[in-house]
Scaffold this active site. Structure first.
Site, PDB file in Angstrom:
ATOM      1  N   LYS A  28       0.908  -1.292   0.152  1.00 51.33           N
ATOM      2  CA  LYS A  28       0.147  -0.032  -0.012  1.00 51.33           C
ATOM      3  C   LYS A  28       0.694   1.327  -0.104  1.00 51.33           C
ATOM      4  O   LYS A  28       0.663   2.196  -0.856  1.00 51.33           O
ATOM      5  CB  LYS A  28      -1.165  -0.118   1.343  1.00 51.33           C
ATOM      6  CG  LYS A  28      -1.996  -0.940   1.033  1.00 51.33           C
ATOM      7  CD  LYS A  28      -2.845  -1.297   2.319  1.00 51.33           C
ATOM      8  CE  LYS A  28      -3.659  -2.470   2.113  1.00 51.33           C
ATOM      9  NZ  LYS A  28      -4.421  -2.799   3.386  1.00 51.33           N
TER      10      LYS A  28
ATOM     11  N   GLN B 227      -4.699  -1.553   9.432  1.00 49.83           N
ATOM     12  CA  GLN B 227      -4.830  -2.878   8.913  1.00 49.83           C
ATOM     13  C   GLN B 227      -5.342  -3.823   9.918  1.00 49.83           C
ATOM     14  O   GLN B 227      -4.879  -4.066  10.780  1.00 49.83           O
ATOM     15  CB  GLN B 227      -3.179  -3.269   8.478  1.00 49.83           C
ATOM     16  CG  GLN B 227      -2.712  -4.385   7.788  1.00 49.83           C
ATOM     17  CD  GLN B 227      -3.436  -4.389   6.362  1.00 49.83           C
ATOM     18  OE1 GLN B 227      -3.256  -3.604   5.856  1.00 49.83           O
ATOM     19  NE2 GLN B 227      -4.296  -5.534   6.083  1.00 49.83           N
TER      20      GLN B 227
ATOM     21  N   ASP C  77     -11.256   2.720   3.780  1.00 48.65           N
ATOM     22  CA  ASP C  77     -11.594   1.432   3.917  1.00 48.65           C
ATOM     23  C   ASP C  77     -13.182   1.038   3.623  1.00 48.65           C
ATOM     24  O   ASP C  77     -13.527   0.104   3.122  1.00 48.65           O
ATOM     25  CB  ASP C  77     -11.047   0.754   4.972  1.00 48.65           C
ATOM     26  CG  ASP C  77      -9.872  -0.068   4.656  1.00 48.65           C
ATOM     27  OD1 ASP C  77      -9.648  -0.448   3.481  1.00 48.65           O
ATOM     28  OD2 ASP C  77      -9.222  -0.462   5.846  1.00 48.65           O
TER      29      ASP C  77
END
Ligand code: NDP
Length: 284
Positions: free
Chosen positions: A53, A97, A120
């Site tokens: 990422k 994460q 997200d």
């Protein structure tokens, strides 16, 4: 029937290049898109994902801010960090994460993120927005699948779409997105009776289960579009999907491979959401 293979790597590269242009425009107007990437603990797969990422951020021109916290970090400490990131005007997106260590409540942590920075799309405010058709961040894997279907010109209106798997991050949101495009959607899960019968009806089949090669060619209707979200290891330790790719060739009209199908789209859409977050800040 000829089976065309959906090239997720190619489409994700196109998206990243389009985003690069948008980031440049934002930078020219004084906005430097920034993404905070928070990793708690030593999960080796998570470390790889986070590393990827950050690399893609650099390519697109998004500034990444990295926070690597030890496994024993308290939930309170993580919530404090999120609070700081929520206030930080240099940061437009916050990525925590997952999975988090077992002593943390993931829902509570996600709920602490400012929904305007929830790139997200996991916050209930964004999940709810998707449900009622309001603007918001769509979680990255389902958003990536929709982009693949769009760019391969798959017509969804009135089509029978079958989604296998009902997780909050893939199955449920992709079902809502397909519904939004006027498909007739059937959601299947571990308690579905006669999965085979349901799958056989599909014009478009999305599989997000986590069981290696569970969908085989003989279960499919000729001409179906197959989207395989699964990321598993086969008996030889090689990466494979939830769909047995080889047996679907000659039956499906379009199919995503694993790897190089849905996977690369997830990061591309994360970047897309981050650019969207920065652009929204500009409009405020
Ligand atoms: P979850 O484990 O959260 O959900 C799996 C779903 O599959 C559940 O709804 C479960 O049903 C259903 N299921 C399990 N076994 C069966 C079965 N035998 N028949 C029918 N349904 C079944 O998984 P995720 O959605 O998070 O992930 C699914 C897969 O996609 C995994 O391989 C994951 O690694 C991959 N993935 C890939 C991403 C990418 O970027 N390419 C991103 C996210 C995930 P029930 O609800 O009844 O338990």
């Amino acid at each position: 029937m000829e089976t065309r293979i959906i090239n997720g790597t190619l489409i994700s590269n196109q998206i990243k290049d389009e985003l690069k242009v948008k980031v440049k425009q934002l930078q020219d107007s004084g906005i430097m898109p920034g993404l905070a990437v928070v990793l708690v603990g030593d999960n080796s797969a998570s470390k790889v994902y986070v590393g990827n990422k950050k690399k893609v951020c650099e390519y697109v021109g998004i500034k990444s801010f990295s926070y690597e916290l030890p496994e024993q970090t308290s939930e309170a400490h993580l919530l404090e960090l999120i609070d700081v990131l929520n206030q930080d005007t240099e940061i437009h997106g916050i990525l925590i994460q997952l999975p988090l260590p077992h002593h943390m409540d993931e829902q509570k942590v996600i709920a602490a993120i400012d929904p305007c920075k929830d790139v997200d799309g996991f916050h209930t405010a964004n999940a709810g927005a998707l449900l009622v058709g309001a603007p918001g961040f769509v979680s990255c894997t389902p958003a990536g699948i929709m982009e693949l279907l769009k760019r391969y010109q798959v017509d969804l209106v009135g089509k029978k779409c079958v989604v296998v798997g009902r997780s909050n991050i893939v199955g449920k949101p992709i079902s809502l997105l397909l519904l939004r495009e006027h498909a007739t959607v059937t959601m299947c899960h571990s308690k579905t009776k006669n999965l085979q019968e349901e799958v056989k009806q599909a014009d478009v089949l999305v599989v997000a289960v986590g069981v290696a090669k569970m969908i085989t060619g003989n279960m499919l209707k000729e001409g179906v579009v197959v989207i395989d979200v699964g990321m598993n290891r086969d008996e030889n330790g090689n990466l494979c999907g939830d769909v047995d790719f080889v047996s679907c060739e000659g039956i499906a009209s379009l199919i995503t491979p694993v790897p190089r199908g849905v996977g690369p789209m997830t990061i591309a859409m994360l970047m897309h959401n981050c650019v969207q977050a920065a652009a929204m800040r500009k409009e405020k």
